[in-house]
Scaffold this active site. Structure first.
Site, PDB file in Angstrom:
ATOM      1  N   SER A  72       0.806  -1.224   0.000  1.00  0.00           N
ATOM      2  CA  SER A  72       0.000   0.000   0.000  1.00  0.00           C
ATOM      3  C   SER A  72       0.838   1.272   0.000  1.00  0.00           C
ATOM      4  O   SER A  72       0.348   2.333  -0.393  1.00  0.00           O
ATOM      5  CB  SER A  72      -0.928   0.013   1.218  1.00  0.00           C
ATOM      6  OG  SER A  72      -0.189  -0.035   2.428  1.00  0.00           O
TER       7      SER A  72
ATOM      8  N   ASP B 289      -3.167   8.355   8.061  1.00  0.00           N
ATOM      9  CA  ASP B 289      -4.065   7.506   8.840  1.00  0.00           C
ATOM     10  C   ASP B 289      -3.213   6.767   9.879  1.00  0.00           C
ATOM     11  O   ASP B 289      -2.074   7.164  10.123  1.00  0.00           O
ATOM     12  CB  ASP B 289      -4.874   6.549   7.939  1.00  0.00           C
ATOM     13  CG  ASP B 289      -4.003   5.627   7.083  1.00  0.00           C
ATOM     14  OD1 ASP B 289      -2.847   5.361   7.476  1.00  0.00           O
ATOM     15  OD2 ASP B 289      -4.467   5.168   6.025  1.00  0.00           O
TER      16      ASP B 289
ATOM     17  N   HIS C  58      -0.358   4.867   7.370  1.00  0.00           N
ATOM     18  CA  HIS C  58       0.348   5.467   6.245  1.00  0.00           C
ATOM     19  C   HIS C  58       0.709   6.931   6.494  1.00  0.00           C
ATOM     20  O   HIS C  58      -0.114   7.697   7.007  1.00  0.00           O
ATOM     21  CB  HIS C  58      -0.514   5.389   4.982  1.00  0.00           C
ATOM     22  CG  HIS C  58      -0.949   4.008   4.643  1.00  0.00           C
ATOM     23  ND1 HIS C  58      -2.181   3.495   5.036  1.00  0.00           N
ATOM     24  CD2 HIS C  58      -0.318   3.008   3.968  1.00  0.00           C
ATOM     25  CE1 HIS C  58      -2.290   2.252   4.610  1.00  0.00           C
ATOM     26  NE2 HIS C  58      -1.172   1.935   3.963  1.00  0.00           N
TER      27      HIS C  58
END
Length: 360
Positions: free
Chosen positions: A44, A335, A338
Site C-alpha cells: 500500500s 491515517d 500510512h
C-alpha cells in the site's frame, strides 16, 4: 487467487500504430535516457490505485483519501496526496504521476514510462495475500510479464531487453508481513518465532528478486521497512496507555532489514551485473520522528484521519470529517498506518539520495 485483467486491446494497438506510423518509426519514451521507465512492485505504500480494480476490502478509493491530491479526488493512493511511487518518478525525472498498471484508460506512452503493479496488503509471505484477496508478488510478476508483451508490440523483440534492463525497478514491501501477518493476525506466530519468520520472508524476497533478474531487470532498488513499532496503530495496540513505540515491532523491523540487506549483498556477489541496491528506511524515518517539530510537523504519534489511533482504509471515511485534521502537512501520518504526502516526500528524497550512483 489471481485474476486476469486486460486493457481495451484495440485502443492500445491503434495507439501503437499511430505512434509508429506518424512518428517516423520512433517510440516516445521518458526524456531521462538513463532510466526510461519506473516499474513499481509492493504494497500500500506504493500502490497508486491497483486495488481499485480488484475485489478486495483493502481499498481507499473514497474520501478523505486523496484530499490533497490533484483535483482533491481519491485515486486509490493510501495517503492524502502523492505516494513514494510518484515521488520517485519525479526524482528520477521520468514522470509526475505513476499510474496503476490495471487502469483501463492507460495509453501507450503511460506504459513506456512506467506503471505500478503494487497492491495494498501485499507481503513477501504469499499466505496472507490470498487471505485478504490482494495481488501477491507472484501475481504482480505475472502482470509484469503481460506488460512486457504489450510494450513489445511497440519496441520490437530486439529492443525490449535493453529497455527493461535500463528501467528502474522500485520494490517496497515487508511491513505488513511483520505487523499484520505475524503480530496482528498471528497467522504465522504459532509455527515460527520472529527470527525464523524473518528468515522465511527474506527467502521469499530473494526468490522474487531472482525472478525479476530472470525477466530482464538489472536496476532494482529495494526499500527496507521503517520503525514499525512507531506507526500509530502499533502504538495503540502495543504501546500501552501512553501509546509509546512498540519495542517488539521495532526489533523485528531491524532484524528483517539486517537479513534483507545481507541477502541482497549475497545476490549482488553472485550476479555482478545485477545492480540491486538496498535502501534503509528505518533510520531516515527515525530522523523524521525525532526532528518532527524542526521539519514543520506538530503531531507525530497519531494520524490525521479521525482520532488517528486505529483508523485506516475502510475505517477512515467521510464519517470522520469532524475529527479529521484540517491541515495534513502538520501530521507525520495520514491515517494510523500510512504517512502524509509531506512525510513521504521527505523520506523518499532522503532514501533515494543515499546511493545516487549505484543504479547507473
Amino acid at each position: 487467487m489471481f485474476l486476469i485483467y486486460s486493457y481495451a486491446e484495440d485502443a492500445l494497438i491503434l495507439s501503437i500504430f499511430v505512434l509508429l506510423f506518424y512518428g517516423g518509426c520512433t517510440v516516445a519514451v521518458a526524456k531521462n535516457a538513463t532510466f526510461p521507465a519506473l516499474l513499481v512492485f509492493g504494497d500500500s505504500i506504493v500502490d497508486t490505485g491497483t486495488n481499485n480494480y480488484i475485489p478486495t476490502i483493502i481499498k481507499c478509493d473514497f474520501e478523505p483519501y486523496g484530499r490533497d491530491f490533484q483535483g482533491g479526488k481519491p485515486t486509490g493512493r493510501f495517503s492524502n496526496g502523492k505516494v513514494p511511487s510518484d515521488i520517485a518518478g519525479e526524482i528520477y525525472g521520468i514522470k509526475e504521476l505513476l499510474p496503476p498498471y490495471l487502469d483501463p484508460y492507460l495509453q501507450l506512452e503511460d506504459l513506456l514510462t512506467g506503471v505500478s503493479f503494487a497492491s495494498g496488503g501485499a507481503r513477501y509471505d504469499p499466505l496472507t495475500a490470498k487471505v485478504v484477496s490482494v495481488l501477491s508478488l507472484t501475481d504482480q510478476l505475472q502482470l509484469f510479464m503481460e506488460y512486457k508483451e504489450k510494450i513489445k508490440l511497440a519496441l520490437g523483440e530486439e529492443q525490449i531487453a535493453a529497455f527493461i534492463s535500463k528501467a528502474v525497478f522500485f520494490i517496497c514491501v515487508g511491513s505488513a508481513d511483520i505487523v499484520n501477518t505475524y503480530y496482528a493476525t498471528m497467522l504465522r506466530s504459532f509455527e515460527y518465532d520472529i527470527d525464523s519468520y524473518t528468515n522465511l520472508t527474506v527467502s521469499y524476497g530473494a526468490q522474487f528478486f531472482q525472478e525479476l533478474y530472470r525477466l530482464g531487470a538489472r536496476r532494482v532498488l529495494v526499500l527496507g521497512v521503517p520503525m514499525l513499532g512507531c506507526i500509530p496503530i502499533q502504538r495503540t495496540l502495543g504501546g500501552g496507555a501512553r501509546r509509546v513505540c512498540a519495542d517488539k515491532q521495532n526489533h523485528a523491523a531491524l532484524l528483517f532489514n539486517s537479513k534483507l540487506s545481507s541477502q541482497i549483498a549475497s545476490i549482488k556477489n553472485n550476479l555482478p551485473e545485477f545492480k540491486i541496491v538496498y535502501f534503509d528506511t528505518y533510520y531516515p524515518f527515525l530522523y523524521i520522528l525525532q526532528n518532527a517539530e524542526k521539519l514543520g510537523f506538530e503531531v507525530a504519534n497519531r494520524g490525521c484521519c479521525g482520532a488517528g489511533n486505529i483508523e485506516v482504509s475502510i475505517l477512515c471515511t467521510r464519517l470522520h470529517d469532524l475529527e479529521t485534521c484540517k491541515d495534513a502537512s502538520k501530521f507525520v501520518f495520514w491515517d494510523s498506518y500510512h504517512p502524509t504526502e509531506k512525510t513521504y516526500r521527505i523520506l523518499t528524497n532522503m532514501v533515494l539520495n543515499e546511493h545516487p550512483q549505484e543504479l547507473l
